[in-house]
Scaffold this active site. Structure first.
Site, PDB file in Angstrom:
ATOM      1  N   GLN A  75      -5.194 -12.152   5.050  1.00  0.00           N
ATOM      2  CA  GLN A  75      -4.249 -12.205   6.179  1.00  0.00           C
ATOM      3  C   GLN A  75      -2.832 -12.559   5.697  1.00  0.00           C
ATOM      4  O   GLN A  75      -2.115 -13.338   6.338  1.00  0.00           O
ATOM      5  CB  GLN A  75      -4.734 -13.201   7.231  1.00  0.00           C
ATOM      6  N   SER A  76      -2.412 -11.977   4.588  1.00  0.00           N
ATOM      7  CA  SER A  76      -1.095 -12.270   4.032  1.00  0.00           C
ATOM      8  C   SER A  76       0.030 -11.734   4.921  1.00  0.00           C
ATOM      9  O   SER A  76       0.093 -10.534   5.204  1.00  0.00           O
ATOM     10  CB  SER A  76      -0.987 -11.641   2.644  1.00  0.00           C
ATOM     11  N   ASN A  77       0.924 -12.635   5.324  1.00  0.00           N
ATOM     12  CA  ASN A  77       2.129 -12.209   6.046  1.00  0.00           C
ATOM     13  C   ASN A  77       3.111 -11.543   5.096  1.00  0.00           C
ATOM     14  O   ASN A  77       3.875 -10.666   5.494  1.00  0.00           O
ATOM     15  CB  ASN A  77       2.817 -13.420   6.686  1.00  0.00           C
ATOM     16  N   ALA A  79       2.275  -9.624   2.542  1.00  0.00           N
ATOM     17  CA  ALA A  79       1.831  -8.234   2.354  1.00  0.00           C
ATOM     18  C   ALA A  79       2.338  -7.364   3.508  1.00  0.00           C
ATOM     19  O   ALA A  79       2.879  -6.275   3.296  1.00  0.00           O
ATOM     20  CB  ALA A  79       0.304  -8.188   2.270  1.00  0.00           C
TER      21      ALA A  79
END
Ligand SMILES: *Cc1c(COP(=O)(O)O)cnc(C)c1O
Length: 342
Positions: A75-77, A79
Protein backbone atom coordinates in the site's frame (compact mmCIF):
# COMPACT_ATOMS: atom_id res chain seq x y z
CA UNK A 1 20.86 27.28 0.02
CA UNK A 2 19.22 28.14 -3.27
CA UNK A 3 16.72 25.58 -4.52
CA UNK A 4 16.18 27.16 -7.92
CA UNK A 5 19.59 25.76 -8.89
CA UNK A 6 18.13 22.25 -9.01
CA UNK A 7 16.03 20.91 -11.89
CA UNK A 8 12.41 20.57 -10.84
CA UNK A 9 9.10 19.80 -12.51
CA UNK A 10 6.41 21.85 -10.80
CA UNK A 11 3.44 19.55 -10.50
CA UNK A 12 2.47 19.93 -6.84
CA UNK A 13 -0.25 22.32 -5.76
CA UNK A 14 2.04 24.50 -3.68
CA UNK A 15 2.10 26.14 -1.24
CA UNK A 16 -0.13 23.71 0.63
CA UNK A 17 -2.48 25.34 3.17
CA UNK A 18 -1.53 25.90 6.82
CA UNK A 19 -4.71 25.66 8.89
CA UNK A 20 -5.73 25.68 12.57
CA UNK A 21 -7.32 22.53 14.02
CA UNK A 22 -9.70 24.27 16.38
CA UNK A 23 -11.94 21.38 17.40
CA UNK A 24 -9.06 18.96 17.92
CA UNK A 25 -7.15 21.55 19.96
CA UNK A 26 -10.22 22.19 22.15
CA UNK A 27 -10.85 18.47 22.62
CA UNK A 28 -7.27 17.83 23.77
CA UNK A 29 -7.14 21.02 25.87
CA UNK A 30 -3.40 21.40 25.31
CA UNK A 31 -1.41 23.35 22.74
CA UNK A 32 -2.84 25.10 19.72
CA UNK A 33 -2.55 22.53 16.92
CA UNK A 34 -2.16 23.57 13.29
CA UNK A 35 -1.87 21.39 10.23
CA UNK A 36 0.31 21.75 7.13
CA UNK A 37 -1.80 20.18 4.41
CA UNK A 38 0.72 18.14 2.42
CA UNK A 39 -2.11 15.69 1.86
CA UNK A 40 -3.25 18.35 -0.65
CA UNK A 41 -0.26 18.35 -3.01
CA UNK A 42 -2.65 17.61 -5.86
CA UNK A 43 -1.18 14.52 -7.51
CA UNK A 44 -3.53 11.50 -7.47
CA UNK A 45 -5.03 12.26 -4.00
CA UNK A 46 -1.84 14.01 -2.86
CA UNK A 47 0.77 13.26 -0.23
CA UNK A 48 4.36 14.00 0.71
CA UNK A 49 6.05 12.08 -2.11
CA UNK A 50 4.95 14.67 -4.67
CA UNK A 51 7.40 17.26 -3.33
CA UNK A 52 10.27 14.76 -3.59
CA UNK A 53 9.21 13.57 -7.03
CA UNK A 54 9.28 17.13 -8.41
CA UNK A 55 13.08 16.95 -8.10
CA UNK A 56 13.51 13.22 -8.79
CA UNK A 57 11.41 13.17 -11.96
CA UNK A 58 13.23 16.25 -13.26
CA UNK A 59 16.45 14.23 -12.92
CA UNK A 60 14.82 11.29 -14.72
CA UNK A 61 13.75 13.55 -17.56
CA UNK A 62 17.21 15.18 -17.80
CA UNK A 63 18.75 11.71 -18.09
CA UNK A 64 16.40 10.81 -20.93
CA UNK A 65 14.66 8.01 -19.04
CA UNK A 66 11.72 6.25 -20.66
CA UNK A 67 11.05 3.92 -17.72
CA UNK A 68 10.87 4.89 -14.08
CA UNK A 69 11.15 2.21 -11.42
CA UNK A 70 10.57 2.35 -7.71
CA UNK A 71 9.71 0.06 -4.80
CA UNK A 72 7.64 0.12 -1.64
CA UNK A 73 5.20 -1.77 0.54
CA UNK A 74 2.00 -3.08 -1.06
CA UNK A 75 0.00 0.00 0.00
CA UNK A 76 2.84 2.41 -0.84
CA UNK A 77 1.70 6.01 -1.30
CA UNK A 78 5.08 6.71 -2.86
CA UNK A 79 4.47 4.07 -5.55
CA UNK A 80 1.07 5.61 -6.37
CA UNK A 81 2.44 9.17 -6.67
CA UNK A 82 5.35 7.92 -8.79
CA UNK A 83 2.93 6.09 -11.11
CA UNK A 84 0.84 9.25 -11.48
CA UNK A 85 3.87 11.49 -12.10
CA UNK A 86 5.25 9.07 -14.71
CA UNK A 87 1.85 9.04 -16.44
CA UNK A 88 1.86 12.84 -16.59
CA UNK A 89 5.33 12.83 -18.19
CA UNK A 90 4.49 10.01 -20.61
CA UNK A 91 7.02 7.64 -19.06
CA UNK A 92 6.47 3.98 -18.28
CA UNK A 93 6.49 3.02 -14.62
CA UNK A 94 7.32 -0.35 -13.06
CA UNK A 95 6.97 -0.92 -9.33
CA UNK A 96 8.23 -3.63 -6.99
CA UNK A 97 5.82 -4.13 -4.10
CA UNK A 98 7.07 -5.78 -0.92
CA UNK A 99 4.62 -7.84 1.12
CA UNK A 100 5.61 -6.49 4.54
CA UNK A 101 2.41 -7.40 6.39
CA UNK A 102 1.51 -10.88 5.11
CA UNK A 103 -2.12 -9.74 4.85
CA UNK A 104 -4.34 -11.74 2.51
CA UNK A 105 -7.17 -9.20 2.68
CA UNK A 106 -8.24 -8.60 -0.95
CA UNK A 107 -8.67 -4.87 -0.25
CA UNK A 108 -5.14 -4.61 1.10
CA UNK A 109 -3.72 -6.44 -1.89
CA UNK A 110 -5.78 -4.90 -4.70
CA UNK A 111 -7.64 -1.78 -3.57
CA UNK A 112 -6.42 1.62 -2.34
CA UNK A 113 -2.97 2.52 -3.65
CA UNK A 114 -2.57 -0.74 -5.58
CA UNK A 115 -5.73 0.01 -7.56
CA UNK A 116 -4.44 3.52 -8.29
CA UNK A 117 -0.97 2.24 -9.37
CA UNK A 118 -2.70 0.16 -12.03
CA UNK A 119 -5.18 2.89 -12.91
CA UNK A 120 -2.23 5.17 -13.72
CA UNK A 121 -0.90 2.47 -16.05
CA UNK A 122 2.01 1.28 -13.92
CA UNK A 123 2.99 -2.38 -13.89
CA UNK A 124 3.72 -4.03 -10.54
CA UNK A 125 5.35 -7.19 -9.29
CA UNK A 126 5.48 -8.60 -5.79
CA UNK A 127 8.31 -9.63 -3.50
CA UNK A 128 8.25 -11.37 -0.14
CA UNK A 129 9.30 -9.43 2.93
CA UNK A 130 12.82 -9.05 4.25
CA UNK A 131 14.70 -8.59 0.97
CA UNK A 132 16.95 -5.65 0.20
CA UNK A 133 14.33 -4.07 -2.02
CA UNK A 134 16.54 -1.36 -3.49
CA UNK A 135 19.01 -4.09 -4.54
CA UNK A 136 16.16 -6.16 -6.02
CA UNK A 137 15.09 -3.13 -8.01
CA UNK A 138 18.60 -2.42 -9.33
CA UNK A 139 18.94 -6.06 -10.46
CA UNK A 140 15.71 -5.81 -12.39
CA UNK A 141 16.62 -2.37 -13.74
CA UNK A 142 19.82 -3.81 -15.23
CA UNK A 143 17.74 -6.44 -17.02
CA UNK A 144 15.54 -3.72 -18.54
CA UNK A 145 18.68 -1.76 -19.48
CA UNK A 146 20.20 -4.71 -21.28
CA UNK A 147 17.04 -4.91 -23.38
CA UNK A 148 17.49 -1.27 -24.38
CA UNK A 149 15.36 0.65 -21.89
CA UNK A 150 16.54 3.91 -20.34
CA UNK A 151 15.72 3.29 -16.71
CA UNK A 152 15.67 5.76 -13.83
CA UNK A 153 15.39 4.12 -10.42
CA UNK A 154 13.96 5.87 -7.38
CA UNK A 155 14.77 4.42 -3.95
CA UNK A 156 11.94 3.50 -1.56
CA UNK A 157 10.02 6.58 -0.42
CA UNK A 158 12.00 8.76 -2.84
CA UNK A 159 14.42 9.22 0.03
CA UNK A 160 17.78 10.29 -1.29
CA UNK A 161 19.36 13.77 -1.29
CA UNK A 162 17.53 14.72 -4.51
CA UNK A 163 14.12 13.77 -3.11
CA UNK A 164 14.83 15.37 0.26
CA UNK A 165 15.23 18.73 -1.50
CA UNK A 166 11.44 18.75 -1.71
CA UNK A 167 11.23 18.86 2.08
CA UNK A 168 13.96 21.44 2.51
CA UNK A 169 11.67 23.48 0.27
CA UNK A 170 8.67 22.61 2.46
CA UNK A 171 10.50 23.95 5.53
CA UNK A 172 11.05 27.29 3.76
CA UNK A 173 7.42 27.35 2.63
CA UNK A 174 6.07 26.59 6.11
CA UNK A 175 8.21 29.12 7.96
CA UNK A 176 7.42 31.78 5.38
CA UNK A 177 3.66 31.12 5.76
CA UNK A 178 4.01 31.41 9.53
CA UNK A 179 5.96 34.65 9.12
CA UNK A 180 3.27 36.09 6.86
CA UNK A 181 0.56 35.15 9.37
CA UNK A 182 2.57 36.44 12.34
CA UNK A 183 2.39 32.95 13.78
CA UNK A 184 5.14 31.54 15.98
CA UNK A 185 5.70 27.78 15.79
CA UNK A 186 7.02 25.96 18.86
CA UNK A 187 7.14 22.41 17.47
CA UNK A 188 6.73 20.58 14.17
CA UNK A 189 5.57 16.94 14.22
CA UNK A 190 5.18 14.43 11.39
CA UNK A 191 5.31 10.72 10.58
CA UNK A 192 8.78 9.48 9.59
CA UNK A 193 9.53 6.34 7.57
CA UNK A 194 12.14 6.23 4.81
CA UNK A 195 13.61 9.43 6.34
CA UNK A 196 13.49 11.87 3.40
CA UNK A 197 10.76 14.05 4.85
CA UNK A 198 12.47 14.55 8.20
CA UNK A 199 15.93 14.91 6.63
CA UNK A 200 14.73 17.57 4.18
CA UNK A 201 12.73 19.46 6.80
CA UNK A 202 15.60 19.60 9.29
CA UNK A 203 18.07 20.79 6.64
CA UNK A 204 15.67 23.54 5.59
CA UNK A 205 14.89 24.58 9.17
CA UNK A 206 18.55 24.63 10.18
CA UNK A 207 19.73 26.39 7.03
CA UNK A 208 17.45 29.34 7.85
CA UNK A 209 18.13 29.08 11.62
CA UNK A 210 14.42 28.77 12.36
CA UNK A 211 15.08 27.30 15.81
CA UNK A 212 11.96 25.13 15.67
CA UNK A 213 12.36 21.61 17.09
CA UNK A 214 11.26 18.86 14.71
CA UNK A 215 9.88 15.54 15.92
CA UNK A 216 9.46 12.51 13.67
CA UNK A 217 7.03 9.83 14.83
CA UNK A 218 8.42 6.52 13.59
CA UNK A 219 6.39 3.93 11.70
CA UNK A 220 8.93 1.14 11.28
CA UNK A 221 12.53 1.20 12.57
CA UNK A 222 13.61 1.46 16.23
CA UNK A 223 14.59 4.93 17.48
CA UNK A 224 18.37 4.64 17.16
CA UNK A 225 18.18 3.21 13.64
CA UNK A 226 15.57 5.75 12.51
CA UNK A 227 17.55 8.71 13.80
CA UNK A 228 20.74 7.37 12.18
CA UNK A 229 18.95 6.97 8.84
CA UNK A 230 17.61 10.52 9.01
CA UNK A 231 20.96 11.95 10.10
CA UNK A 232 22.94 10.29 7.29
CA UNK A 233 20.46 11.52 4.70
CA UNK A 234 20.30 15.02 6.23
CA UNK A 235 24.10 15.35 6.09
CA UNK A 236 24.13 14.32 2.42
CA UNK A 237 21.23 16.64 1.61
CA UNK A 238 22.90 19.61 3.29
CA UNK A 239 26.02 18.92 1.24
CA UNK A 240 24.03 18.78 -1.97
CA UNK A 241 22.41 22.10 -1.06
CA UNK A 242 25.75 23.75 -0.44
CA UNK A 243 25.29 24.17 3.31
CA UNK A 244 27.37 21.33 4.78
CA UNK A 245 27.47 21.11 8.56
CA UNK A 246 24.14 22.80 9.30
CA UNK A 247 22.65 19.67 10.84
CA UNK A 248 23.92 18.21 14.12
CA UNK A 249 23.15 14.70 15.30
CA UNK A 250 21.09 16.05 18.22
CA UNK A 251 18.79 17.94 15.82
CA UNK A 252 17.42 14.57 14.72
CA UNK A 253 14.73 13.35 17.10
CA UNK A 254 12.45 10.40 16.43
CA UNK A 255 9.91 8.89 18.80
CA UNK A 256 9.22 5.30 17.78
CA UNK A 257 6.81 4.40 20.62
CA UNK A 258 3.82 4.34 18.25
CA UNK A 259 4.91 1.69 15.72
CA UNK A 260 2.89 -1.07 17.40
CA UNK A 261 3.36 -4.57 15.97
CA UNK A 262 5.16 -3.34 12.89
CA UNK A 263 5.12 -1.42 9.65
CA UNK A 264 1.71 -1.34 8.02
CA UNK A 265 -0.03 -3.04 10.94
CA UNK A 266 -2.69 -0.74 12.39
CA UNK A 267 -2.67 0.14 16.10
CA UNK A 268 -5.67 1.00 18.34
CA UNK A 269 -4.13 4.44 19.02
CA UNK A 270 -3.68 5.01 15.28
CA UNK A 271 -7.30 4.09 14.61
CA UNK A 272 -8.43 6.41 17.44
CA UNK A 273 -6.38 9.23 15.87
CA UNK A 274 -7.89 8.58 12.43
CA UNK A 275 -11.40 8.70 13.88
CA UNK A 276 -10.66 11.86 15.90
CA UNK A 277 -9.31 13.73 12.87
CA UNK A 278 -12.20 12.48 10.72
CA UNK A 279 -14.92 13.38 13.24
CA UNK A 280 -13.51 16.58 14.75
CA UNK A 281 -11.91 18.10 11.67
CA UNK A 282 -13.27 16.31 8.59
CA UNK A 283 -9.74 15.20 7.72
CA UNK A 284 -8.49 11.87 6.39
CA UNK A 285 -5.41 10.21 7.88
CA UNK A 286 -4.12 6.69 7.14
CA UNK A 287 -3.32 3.62 9.27
CA UNK A 288 0.32 3.24 8.14
CA UNK A 289 1.79 6.74 8.53
CA UNK A 290 -0.25 9.83 9.33
CA UNK A 291 -2.56 7.95 11.73
CA UNK A 292 0.40 6.70 13.77
CA UNK A 293 2.02 10.14 13.55
CA UNK A 294 -1.16 11.73 14.87
CA UNK A 295 -1.42 9.05 17.57
CA UNK A 296 2.02 10.17 18.76
CA UNK A 297 0.98 13.82 18.67
CA UNK A 298 -2.23 13.15 20.62
CA UNK A 299 -0.50 10.99 23.24
CA UNK A 300 2.29 13.55 23.74
CA UNK A 301 -0.32 16.28 24.22
CA UNK A 302 -2.19 14.13 26.77
CA UNK A 303 1.08 13.47 28.62
CA UNK A 304 1.87 17.19 28.75
CA UNK A 305 4.93 16.98 26.50
CA UNK A 306 3.27 19.61 24.28
CA UNK A 307 1.68 22.24 26.51
CA UNK A 308 -1.05 24.84 26.63
CA UNK A 309 0.28 28.13 25.30
CA UNK A 310 2.47 26.39 22.71
CA UNK A 311 1.71 26.08 19.02
CA UNK A 312 2.38 22.75 17.30
CA UNK A 313 2.25 22.18 13.53
CA UNK A 314 1.43 18.65 12.38
CA UNK A 315 2.66 18.05 8.84
CA UNK A 316 -0.05 15.95 7.22
CA UNK A 317 1.94 13.73 4.89
CA UNK A 318 -1.15 12.22 3.20
CA UNK A 319 -1.98 8.55 2.73
CA UNK A 320 -5.79 8.63 2.61
CA UNK A 321 -5.85 6.33 -0.45
CA UNK A 322 -4.52 3.54 1.79
CA UNK A 323 -7.72 3.73 3.87
CA UNK A 324 -9.43 1.71 1.14
CA UNK A 325 -6.88 -1.05 1.61
CA UNK A 326 -7.72 -1.15 5.31
CA UNK A 327 -11.51 -0.81 5.53
CA UNK A 328 -11.77 -4.15 7.37
CA UNK A 329 -9.63 -2.77 10.19
CA UNK A 330 -12.40 -0.35 11.13
CA UNK A 331 -15.09 -3.03 11.12
CA UNK A 332 -17.93 -0.58 10.48
CA UNK A 333 -19.78 -3.24 8.50
CA UNK A 334 -19.62 -5.49 11.58
CA UNK A 335 -20.85 -2.91 14.07
CA UNK A 336 -24.60 -2.48 14.58
CA UNK A 337 -26.00 0.58 12.84
CA UNK A 338 -26.43 3.34 15.40
CA UNK A 339 -29.65 5.29 15.78
CA UNK A 340 -29.63 9.06 16.11
CA UNK A 341 -30.29 10.23 19.63
CA UNK A 342 -33.84 11.39 20.22
C1 LIG B 1 6.09 8.03 2.89
C2 LIG B 1 5.13 8.59 3.86
C3 LIG B 1 5.55 9.15 5.08
C4 LIG B 1 6.98 9.10 5.56
O1 LIG B 1 7.82 9.95 4.83
P1 LIG B 1 9.35 9.52 4.66
O2 LIG B 1 9.93 10.59 3.86
O3 LIG B 1 9.32 8.17 3.97
O4 LIG B 1 9.94 9.40 6.02
C5 LIG B 1 4.62 9.71 5.92
N1 LIG B 1 3.31 9.71 5.59
C6 LIG B 1 2.86 9.19 4.44
C7 LIG B 1 1.40 9.22 4.19
C8 LIG B 1 3.75 8.61 3.53
O5 LIG B 1 3.27 8.08 2.40
Amino acid sequence: MHLARFPRIRVGHLPTPLEPLERLSRELNGPEIWIKRDDCTGLSTGGNKTRKLEFLMAEALAQGADLVMTQGATQSNHARQTAAFAAKLGMDCHILLEDRTGSNDPNYNHNGNVFLDHLHGATTEKRGSGLDMNAEMELLADKFRSSGRKVYTIPGGGSNPTGALGYANCALELVSQANDLGLTIDHIVHATGSAGTQAGLIVGLKAISANIPLLGIGVRAPKQKQEENVYILAVATAEKLGCPGVVQREDIVANTDYVGDGYGIPTPAGIEAIEMFARLEGLLLDPVYSGKGAAGLIDLVRKGHFKKGERVVFVHTGGSAALFGYTNTFGYDRRPASVAAE
